[in-house]
Design a protein around this motif. Structure first.
Motif, PDB file in Angstrom:
ATOM      1  N   THR A   1       0.816  -1.222   0.000  1.00 41.19           N
ATOM      2  CA  THR A   1       0.000   0.000   0.000  1.00 41.19           C
ATOM      3  C   THR A   1       0.849   1.271   0.000  1.00 41.19           C
ATOM      4  OG1 THR A   1      -0.132   0.019   2.418  1.00 41.19           O
ATOM      5  CG2 THR A   1      -1.890  -1.151   1.220  1.00 41.19           C
ATOM      6  N   ASN A   2       2.178   1.111  -0.033  1.00 45.02           N
ATOM      7  CA  ASN A   2       3.090   2.268   0.031  1.00 45.02           C
ATOM      8  C   ASN A   2       2.775   3.176   1.216  1.00 45.02           C
ATOM      9  OD1 ASN A   2       4.682   1.599  -2.201  1.00 45.02           O
ATOM     10  ND2 ASN A   2       3.215   2.536  -3.599  1.00 45.02           N
ATOM     11  N   THR A   3       2.601   2.538   2.380  1.00 36.58           N
ATOM     12  CA  THR A   3       2.348   3.298   3.603  1.00 36.58           C
ATOM     13  C   THR A   3       3.286   2.837   4.703  1.00 36.58           C
ATOM     14  OG1 THR A   3       0.647   1.767   4.371  1.00 36.58           O
ATOM     15  CG2 THR A   3      -0.102   3.663   3.089  1.00 36.58           C
ATOM     16  N   ALA A   4       3.361   3.651   5.736  1.00 33.82           N
ATOM     17  CA  ALA A   4       4.132   3.300   6.925  1.00 33.82           C
ATOM     18  C   ALA A   4       3.349   3.742   8.149  1.00 33.82           C
ATOM     19  CB  ALA A   4       5.488   3.997   6.909  1.00 33.82           C
ATOM     20  N   LYS A   5       3.482   2.993   9.222  1.00 35.40           N
ATOM     21  CA  LYS A   5       2.974   3.413  10.524  1.00 35.40           C
ATOM     22  C   LYS A   5       4.077   4.276  11.125  1.00 35.40           C
ATOM     23  CE  LYS A   5      -0.830   0.867  10.864  1.00 35.40           C
ATOM     24  NZ  LYS A   5      -2.135   1.469  10.826  1.00 35.40           N
ATOM     25  N   VAL A   6       3.717   5.495  11.494  1.00 37.54           N
ATOM     26  CA  VAL A   6       4.696   6.433  12.035  1.00 37.54           C
ATOM     27  C   VAL A   6       4.260   6.858  13.431  1.00 37.54           C
ATOM     28  CG1 VAL A   6       5.884   8.632  11.667  1.00 37.54           C
ATOM     29  CG2 VAL A   6       5.208   7.252   9.693  1.00 37.54           C
ATOM     30  N   ASP A   7       5.211   6.805  14.365  1.00 42.00           N
ATOM     31  CA  ASP A   7       4.971   7.181  15.754  1.00 42.00           C
ATOM     32  C   ASP A   7       5.350   8.643  15.952  1.00 42.00           C
ATOM     33  OD1 ASP A   7       4.892   7.526  18.485  1.00 42.00           O
ATOM     34  OD2 ASP A   7       6.200   5.838  18.945  1.00 42.00           O
ATOM     35  N   PHE A   8       4.365   9.445  16.343  1.00 44.00           N
ATOM     36  CA  PHE A   8       4.566  10.849  16.684  1.00 44.00           C
ATOM     37  C   PHE A   8       4.341  10.977  18.192  1.00 44.00           C
ATOM     38  CE2 PHE A   8       2.997  10.801  12.325  1.00 44.00           C
ATOM     39  CZ  PHE A   8       3.915  11.606  11.670  1.00 44.00           C
ATOM     40  N   SER A   9       5.368  10.729  18.970  1.00 43.01           N
ATOM     41  CA  SER A   9       5.282  10.832  20.445  1.00 43.01           C
ATOM     42  C   SER A   9       4.110  10.043  21.007  1.00 43.01           C
ATOM     43  CB  SER A   9       5.185  12.297  20.870  1.00 43.01           C
ATOM     44  OG  SER A   9       6.303  13.014  20.431  1.00 43.01           O
ATOM     45  N   GLY A  10       3.947   8.822  20.542  1.00 42.40           N
ATOM     46  CA  GLY A  10       2.877   7.961  21.042  1.00 42.40           C
ATOM     47  C   GLY A  10       1.617   7.946  20.198  1.00 42.40           C
ATOM     48  N   ASN A  11       1.472   8.874  19.291  1.00 40.76           N
ATOM     49  CA  ASN A  11       0.343   8.874  18.355  1.00 40.76           C
ATOM     50  C   ASN A  11       0.795   8.157  17.089  1.00 40.76           C
ATOM     51  OD1 ASN A  11      -1.473  10.520  19.922  1.00 40.76           O
ATOM     52  ND2 ASN A  11      -0.140  12.239  19.439  1.00 40.76           N
ATOM     53  N   ILE A  12       0.144   7.045  16.776  1.00 42.18           N
ATOM     54  CA  ILE A  12       0.523   6.229  15.629  1.00 42.18           C
ATOM     55  C   ILE A  12      -0.412   6.549  14.467  1.00 42.18           C
ATOM     56  CG2 ILE A  12       0.957   3.900  14.769  1.00 42.18           C
ATOM     57  CD1 ILE A  12       2.633   4.697  17.254  1.00 42.18           C
ATOM     58  N   LEU A  13       0.171   6.998  13.353  1.00 42.47           N
ATOM     59  CA  LEU A  13      -0.609   7.353  12.172  1.00 42.47           C
ATOM     60  C   LEU A  13      -0.015   6.719  10.935  1.00 42.47           C
ATOM     61  CD1 LEU A  13      -0.965  11.172  12.906  1.00 42.47           C
ATOM     62  CD2 LEU A  13      -2.678   9.412  13.305  1.00 42.47           C
ATOM     63  N   ASP A  14      -0.841   6.573   9.898  1.00 41.35           N
ATOM     64  CA  ASP A  14      -0.366   6.094   8.610  1.00 41.35           C
ATOM     65  C   ASP A  14       0.142   7.265   7.780  1.00 41.35           C
ATOM     66  OD1 ASP A  14      -1.014   3.354   8.917  1.00 41.35           O
ATOM     67  OD2 ASP A  14      -3.101   3.768   8.438  1.00 41.35           O
ATOM     68  N   ALA A  15       1.229   7.029   7.036  1.00 43.86           N
ATOM     69  CA  ALA A  15       1.767   8.051   6.140  1.00 43.86           C
ATOM     70  C   ALA A  15       2.173   7.372   4.836  1.00 43.86           C
ATOM     71  CB  ALA A  15       2.964   8.753   6.769  1.00 43.86           C
ATOM     72  N   ARG A  16       2.033   8.084   3.744  1.00 48.85           N
ATOM     73  CA  ARG A  16       2.403   7.571   2.424  1.00 48.85           C
ATOM     74  C   ARG A  16       3.913   7.579   2.275  1.00 48.85           C
ATOM     75  NH1 ARG A  16      -0.927   5.003  -0.491  1.00 48.85           N
ATOM     76  NH2 ARG A  16      -0.033   5.834  -2.373  1.00 48.85           N
ATOM     77  N   THR A  17       4.446   6.521   1.656  1.00 49.27           N
ATOM     78  CA  THR A  17       5.896   6.382   1.489  1.00 49.27           C
ATOM     79  C   THR A  17       6.347   6.530   0.045  1.00 49.27           C
ATOM     80  OG1 THR A  17       5.727   3.986   1.215  1.00 49.27           O
ATOM     81  CG2 THR A  17       6.070   4.811   3.464  1.00 49.27           C
ATOM     82  N   GLY A  18       5.488   6.915  -0.846  1.00 52.56           N
ATOM     83  CA  GLY A  18       5.810   6.949  -2.268  1.00 52.56           C
ATOM     84  C   GLY A  18       6.972   7.840  -2.655  1.00 52.56           C
ATOM     85  N   LEU A  19       7.270   8.878  -1.865  1.00 56.73           N
ATOM     86  CA  LEU A  19       8.343   9.801  -2.214  1.00 56.73           C
ATOM     87  C   LEU A  19       9.697   9.363  -1.679  1.00 56.73           C
ATOM     88  CD1 LEU A  19       6.471  13.153  -1.477  1.00 56.73           C
ATOM     89  CD2 LEU A  19       6.866  12.088  -3.703  1.00 56.73           C
ATOM     90  N   VAL A  20       9.698   8.594  -0.582  1.00 59.21           N
ATOM     91  CA  VAL A  20      10.942   8.235   0.105  1.00 59.21           C
ATOM     92  C   VAL A  20      10.891   6.764   0.508  1.00 59.21           C
ATOM     93  CG1 VAL A  20      12.401   8.760   2.087  1.00 59.21           C
ATOM     94  CG2 VAL A  20      11.074  10.577   1.031  1.00 59.21           C
ATOM     95  N   SER A  21      11.989   6.068   0.310  1.00 57.22           N
ATOM     96  CA  SER A  21      12.097   4.681   0.756  1.00 57.22           C
ATOM     97  C   SER A  21      12.516   4.680   2.230  1.00 57.22           C
ATOM     98  CB  SER A  21      13.135   3.942  -0.086  1.00 57.22           C
ATOM     99  OG  SER A  21      13.291   2.623   0.383  1.00 57.22           O
ATOM    100  N   VAL A  22      11.706   4.043   3.094  1.00 56.49           N
ATOM    101  CA  VAL A  22      11.987   4.044   4.527  1.00 56.49           C
ATOM    102  C   VAL A  22      11.904   2.632   5.086  1.00 56.49           C
ATOM    103  CG1 VAL A  22      11.167   6.406   4.854  1.00 56.49           C
ATOM    104  CG2 VAL A  22       9.567   4.509   5.113  1.00 56.49           C
ATOM    105  N   LYS A  23      12.444   2.481   6.287  1.00 56.07           N
ATOM    106  CA  LYS A  23      12.388   1.206   7.007  1.00 56.07           C
ATOM    107  C   LYS A  23      12.113   1.499   8.481  1.00 56.07           C
ATOM    108  CE  LYS A  23      17.403   0.886   7.662  1.00 56.07           C
ATOM    109  NZ  LYS A  23      17.595   2.291   7.539  1.00 56.07           N
ATOM    110  N   PRO A  24      11.652   0.504   9.242  1.00 55.56           N
ATOM    111  CA  PRO A  24      11.412   0.721  10.663  1.00 55.56           C
ATOM    112  C   PRO A  24      12.654   1.289  11.351  1.00 55.56           C
ATOM    113  CG  PRO A  24      10.442  -1.345   9.993  1.00 55.56           C
ATOM    114  CD  PRO A  24      11.256  -0.842   8.824  1.00 55.56           C
ATOM    115  N   GLY A  25      12.413   2.270  12.212  1.00 54.96           N
ATOM    116  CA  GLY A  25      13.492   2.923  12.936  1.00 54.96           C
ATOM    117  C   GLY A  25      13.927   4.239  12.322  1.00 54.96           C
ATOM    118  N   ASP A  26      13.604   4.454  11.043  1.00 55.14           N
ATOM    119  CA  ASP A  26      13.970   5.712  10.391  1.00 55.14           C
ATOM    120  C   ASP A  26      13.208   6.868  11.013  1.00 55.14           C
ATOM    121  OD1 ASP A  26      15.742   4.559   8.590  1.00 55.14           O
ATOM    122  OD2 ASP A  26      14.311   4.547   6.917  1.00 55.14           O
ATOM    123  N   ARG A  27      13.902   7.977  11.210  1.00 56.23           N
ATOM    124  CA  ARG A  27      13.257   9.227  11.623  1.00 56.23           C
ATOM    125  C   ARG A  27      12.890   9.949  10.339  1.00 56.23           C
ATOM    126  NH1 ARG A  27      14.265  10.916  16.997  1.00 56.23           N
ATOM    127  NH2 ARG A  27      12.555  12.325  16.525  1.00 56.23           N
TER     128      ARG A  27
END
Length: 72
Positions: free
Chosen positions: A16-42
């Protein structure tokens, strides 16, 4: 005014080209189509899209600036 926020990638979904991103305890989905990321990336997220990867020091600096703005 639009603000991009720093967060930490906790999981990615290549289908789905998405990532779960933690914002100080708030977990939201974000699109990853512009940047390749992996768990742990800021990352920097704006309007639900990951705009770029950040170094730890960059992410910490932005977090500090946002805390200072919140105190004003």
């Amino acid at each position: 005014m639009c603000v991009a926020l720093p967060g930490t990638v906790i999981r990615t979904d290549e289908k789905t080209n998405t990532a779960k991103v933690d914002f100080s305890g708030n977990i939201l989905d974000a699109r990853t189509g512009l940047v390749s990321v992996k768990p742990g990336d800021r990352v920097l997220v704006h309007a639900g899209c990951i705009m770029q990867k950040l170094s730890e020091s960059e992410a910490d600096e932005i977090d500090e600036l946002l805390r200072e703005m919140d105190e004003v």
